[in-house]
Design a protein around this motif. Structure first.
Motif, PDB file in Angstrom:
ATOM      1  N   HIS A  18     -12.877  61.810 -39.794  1.00 25.34           N
ATOM      2  CA  HIS A  18     -13.113  60.461 -39.274  1.00 25.34           C
ATOM      3  C   HIS A  18     -12.409  60.250 -37.939  1.00 25.34           C
ATOM      4  O   HIS A  18     -11.391  60.888 -37.659  1.00 25.34           O
ATOM      5  CB  HIS A  18     -12.588  59.406 -40.261  1.00 25.34           C
ATOM      6  CG  HIS A  18     -12.948  59.666 -41.680  1.00 25.34           C
ATOM      7  ND1 HIS A  18     -12.032  60.122 -42.600  1.00 25.34           N
ATOM      8  CD2 HIS A  18     -14.130  59.559 -42.325  1.00 25.34           C
ATOM      9  CE1 HIS A  18     -12.636  60.277 -43.762  1.00 25.34           C
ATOM     10  NE2 HIS A  18     -13.900  59.952 -43.630  1.00 25.34           N
ATOM     11  N   CYS A  19     -12.944  59.342 -37.166  1.00 23.38           N
ATOM     12  CA  CYS A  19     -12.259  58.900 -35.963  1.00 23.38           C
ATOM     13  C   CYS A  19     -10.910  58.291 -36.363  1.00 23.38           C
ATOM     14  O   CYS A  19     -10.845  57.542 -37.333  1.00 23.38           O
ATOM     15  CB  CYS A  19     -13.098  57.864 -35.221  1.00 23.38           C
ATOM     16  SG  CYS A  19     -14.695  58.505 -34.647  1.00 23.38           S
ATOM     17  N   LEU A  47     -16.362  64.565 -37.642  1.00 24.99           N
ATOM     18  CA  LEU A  47     -17.629  64.651 -38.361  1.00 24.99           C
ATOM     19  C   LEU A  47     -18.376  63.330 -38.491  1.00 24.99           C
ATOM     20  O   LEU A  47     -19.598  63.339 -38.706  1.00 24.99           O
ATOM     21  CB  LEU A  47     -17.396  65.225 -39.764  1.00 24.99           C
ATOM     22  CG  LEU A  47     -16.905  66.671 -39.825  1.00 24.99           C
ATOM     23  CD1 LEU A  47     -16.745  67.097 -41.287  1.00 24.99           C
ATOM     24  CD2 LEU A  47     -17.862  67.606 -39.101  1.00 24.99           C
ATOM     25  N   SER A  48     -17.707  62.209 -38.352  1.00 24.08           N
ATOM     26  CA  SER A  48     -18.385  60.918 -38.564  1.00 24.08           C
ATOM     27  C   SER A  48     -18.047  59.941 -37.449  1.00 24.08           C
ATOM     28  O   SER A  48     -17.095  60.133 -36.697  1.00 24.08           O
ATOM     29  CB  SER A  48     -17.974  60.325 -39.918  1.00 24.08           C
ATOM     30  OG  SER A  48     -16.589  60.034 -39.935  1.00 24.08           O
ATOM     31  N   GLY A  49     -18.845  58.888 -37.365  1.00 24.98           N
ATOM     32  CA  GLY A  49     -18.610  57.840 -36.374  1.00 24.98           C
ATOM     33  C   GLY A  49     -19.464  57.930 -35.140  1.00 24.98           C
ATOM     34  O   GLY A  49     -19.412  57.051 -34.275  1.00 24.98           O
ATOM     35  N   GLY A  50     -20.273  58.989 -35.010  1.00 28.98           N
ATOM     36  CA  GLY A  50     -21.090  59.170 -33.828  1.00 28.98           C
ATOM     37  C   GLY A  50     -22.041  58.017 -33.576  1.00 28.98           C
ATOM     38  O   GLY A  50     -22.681  57.505 -34.501  1.00 28.98           O
ATOM     39  N   GLY A  51     -22.134  57.594 -32.331  1.00 31.28           N
ATOM     40  CA  GLY A  51     -23.060  56.532 -31.959  1.00 31.28           C
ATOM     41  C   GLY A  51     -22.581  55.129 -32.284  1.00 31.28           C
ATOM     42  O   GLY A  51     -23.350  54.169 -32.164  1.00 31.28           O
ATOM     43  N   VAL A  75     -18.534  64.289 -31.675  1.00 31.35           N
ATOM     44  CA  VAL A  75     -18.459  63.319 -32.768  1.00 31.35           C
ATOM     45  C   VAL A  75     -19.786  63.324 -33.508  1.00 31.35           C
ATOM     46  O   VAL A  75     -20.827  62.981 -32.937  1.00 31.35           O
ATOM     47  CB  VAL A  75     -18.133  61.900 -32.252  1.00 31.35           C
ATOM     48  CG1 VAL A  75     -17.978  60.938 -33.433  1.00 31.35           C
ATOM     49  CG2 VAL A  75     -16.850  61.918 -31.406  1.00 31.35           C
ATOM     50  N   GLY A  76     -19.745  63.721 -34.765  1.00 33.00           N
ATOM     51  CA  GLY A  76     -20.950  63.786 -35.573  1.00 33.00           C
ATOM     52  C   GLY A  76     -21.302  62.462 -36.236  1.00 33.00           C
ATOM     53  O   GLY A  76     -20.602  61.456 -36.051  1.00 33.00           O
ATOM     54  N   LYS A  77     -22.350  62.492 -37.028  1.00 26.82           N
ATOM     55  CA  LYS A  77     -22.851  61.254 -37.623  1.00 26.82           C
ATOM     56  C   LYS A  77     -22.918  61.312 -39.145  1.00 26.82           C
ATOM     57  O   LYS A  77     -23.722  60.620 -39.769  1.00 26.82           O
ATOM     58  CB  LYS A  77     -24.234  60.931 -37.059  1.00 26.82           C
ATOM     59  CG  LYS A  77     -24.224  60.667 -35.550  1.00 26.82           C
ATOM     60  CD  LYS A  77     -25.613  60.269 -35.046  1.00 26.82           C
ATOM     61  CE  LYS A  77     -25.578  59.951 -33.557  1.00 26.82           C
ATOM     62  NZ  LYS A  77     -26.913  59.525 -33.048  1.00 26.82           N
ATOM     63  N   LEU A  78     -22.054  62.105 -39.776  1.00 24.90           N
ATOM     64  CA  LEU A  78     -22.021  62.108 -41.233  1.00 24.90           C
ATOM     65  C   LEU A  78     -21.555  60.738 -41.730  1.00 24.90           C
ATOM     66  O   LEU A  78     -20.663  60.122 -41.123  1.00 24.90           O
ATOM     67  CB  LEU A  78     -21.057  63.173 -41.755  1.00 24.90           C
ATOM     68  CG  LEU A  78     -21.645  64.545 -42.072  1.00 24.90           C
ATOM     69  CD1 LEU A  78     -22.147  65.222 -40.798  1.00 24.90           C
ATOM     70  CD2 LEU A  78     -20.613  65.418 -42.770  1.00 24.90           C
ATOM     71  N   PRO A  79     -22.115  60.239 -42.820  1.00 26.12           N
ATOM     72  CA  PRO A  79     -21.661  58.948 -43.348  1.00 26.12           C
ATOM     73  C   PRO A  79     -20.250  59.052 -43.917  1.00 26.12           C
ATOM     74  O   PRO A  79     -19.908  60.025 -44.584  1.00 26.12           O
ATOM     75  CB  PRO A  79     -22.688  58.622 -44.437  1.00 26.12           C
ATOM     76  CG  PRO A  79     -23.282  59.935 -44.815  1.00 26.12           C
ATOM     77  CD  PRO A  79     -23.263  60.782 -43.579  1.00 26.12           C
ATOM     78  N   ASP A  80     -19.451  58.051 -43.651  1.00 26.04           N
ATOM     79  CA  ASP A  80     -18.069  58.014 -44.127  1.00 26.04           C
ATOM     80  C   ASP A  80     -18.031  58.047 -45.652  1.00 26.04           C
ATOM     81  O   ASP A  80     -18.752  57.322 -46.331  1.00 26.04           O
ATOM     82  CB  ASP A  80     -17.403  56.726 -43.619  1.00 26.04           C
ATOM     83  CG  ASP A  80     -15.921  56.671 -43.922  1.00 26.04           C
ATOM     84  OD1 ASP A  80     -15.390  57.608 -44.542  1.00 26.04           O
ATOM     85  OD2 ASP A  80     -15.289  55.665 -43.536  1.00 26.04           O
ATOM     86  N   GLY A  81     -17.183  58.922 -46.190  1.00 22.80           N
ATOM     87  CA  GLY A  81     -17.015  58.997 -47.637  1.00 22.80           C
ATOM     88  C   GLY A  81     -18.069  59.799 -48.357  1.00 22.80           C
ATOM     89  O   GLY A  81     -18.113  59.795 -49.586  1.00 22.80           O
ATOM     90  N   ARG A  82     -18.909  60.525 -47.613  1.00 21.94           N
ATOM     91  CA  ARG A  82     -20.026  61.227 -48.251  1.00 21.94           C
ATOM     92  C   ARG A  82     -20.075  62.710 -47.884  1.00 21.94           C
ATOM     93  O   ARG A  82     -21.105  63.344 -48.041  1.00 21.94           O
ATOM     94  CB  ARG A  82     -21.361  60.572 -47.839  1.00 21.94           C
ATOM     95  CG  ARG A  82     -21.516  59.137 -48.289  1.00 21.94           C
ATOM     96  CD  ARG A  82     -21.687  59.047 -49.801  1.00 21.94           C
ATOM     97  NE  ARG A  82     -21.996  57.705 -50.239  1.00 21.94           N
ATOM     98  CZ  ARG A  82     -21.093  56.781 -50.542  1.00 21.94           C
ATOM     99  NH1 ARG A  82     -19.795  57.089 -50.443  1.00 21.94           N
ATOM    100  NH2 ARG A  82     -21.439  55.585 -50.925  1.00 21.94           N
ATOM    101  N   LEU A  83     -18.969  63.268 -47.418  1.00 22.14           N
ATOM    102  CA  LEU A  83     -19.005  64.670 -46.989  1.00 22.14           C
ATOM    103  C   LEU A  83     -19.498  65.618 -48.083  1.00 22.14           C
ATOM    104  O   LEU A  83     -20.307  66.512 -47.791  1.00 22.14           O
ATOM    105  CB  LEU A  83     -17.640  65.117 -46.470  1.00 22.14           C
ATOM    106  CG  LEU A  83     -17.583  66.514 -45.839  1.00 22.14           C
ATOM    107  CD1 LEU A  83     -16.538  66.567 -44.732  1.00 22.14           C
ATOM    108  CD2 LEU A  83     -17.279  67.595 -46.868  1.00 22.14           C
TER     109      LEU A  83
END
Length: 216
Positions: A18-19, A47-51, A75-83
């Motif tokens: 996460h950021c 992995l998350s927070g992109g865009g 910065v990727g766009k994986l949903p937080d808490g769902r890796l």
């Protein structure tokens, strides 16, 4: 060979789920390294927070935490808490990072972290970076998962205060969280400092380390 020779520290890979994870867990260490090694290359993967607003915060924060570095941020766009549900995508991102750099040091979550995203990323890193020194950083949280680290980066008062100031400045979206404050960050740093005979410190977990006591 897994080792660390500070005089030849040229490339660092810094990974986070996460950021703000990197800044919280290793912000002081990044400041110390980048100040001591001007021009050092830092490849950061989040992995998350992109865009989102979080990506904007992260890019500005890492630029401040890595002064003078050759900083490259993804910065990727994986949903937080769902890796765990996006394992293949996360693994692909780590493997792509491996193709871009041969780091002297990796900063990553530590395997005992209670957050599933942090823990999952910690498990993925050694599948791509098999022969690299990895320092697993810690993040204070509600889960109460702080353990017994075995590596420390001492921080003097000015550096510890600088870290906290940058966290507050660059992550306004997190200020409402009850754990995101000066006391929490400096308090943990003070405890870790006691453990390594310093005023403050950041602590890390080292899974494997190769020694060269003969100096070869």
């Amino acid at each position: 060979m897994i080792d660390l020779l500070p005089g030849s520290l040229r490339r660092v890979a810094a990974v986070a789920a996460h950021c703000d994870d990197l800044a919280i867990g290793a912000g002081g260490t990044l400041l110390a390294m980048c100040t001591a090694h001007p021009g050092i290359r830092v490849d950061a993967l989040i992995l998350s927070g992109g865009g989102t607003e979080r990506e904007r915060e992260e890019r500005a924060a890492l630029a401040a935490f890595c002064p003078g570095a050759d900083l490259r941020v993804t910065v990727g766009k994986l949903p937080d808490g769902r890796l765990p549900a996006h394992w293949e995508e996360a693994k692909r991102a780590v493997e792509e990072l491996r193709l871009r750099t041969v780091p002297d040091l990796i900063l990553a979550p530590q395997p005992g972290d209670a957050h599933q995203d942090h823990r999952g990323l910690a498990e993925l890193v050694p599948t791509a970076f098999r022969d690299h020194l990895t320092l697993g950083y810690e993040i204070v949280k509600w889960d109460g998962d702080l353990g017994r680290p075995n590596a420390y980066q001492p921080l003097d008062l000015a550096l510890a205060e600088r870290k906290v100031a940058l966290l507050w400045e660059h992550y306004p979206s997190q200020r409402r969280r009850h754990w995101f404050d000066r006391e929490a960050f400096l308090g943990l740093a003070r405890v870790r400092g006691i453990e390594c005979h310093a005023r403050y410190a950041e602590a890390f977990y080292v899974r494997k380390l190769t020694l060269d006591l003969a100096g070869g």
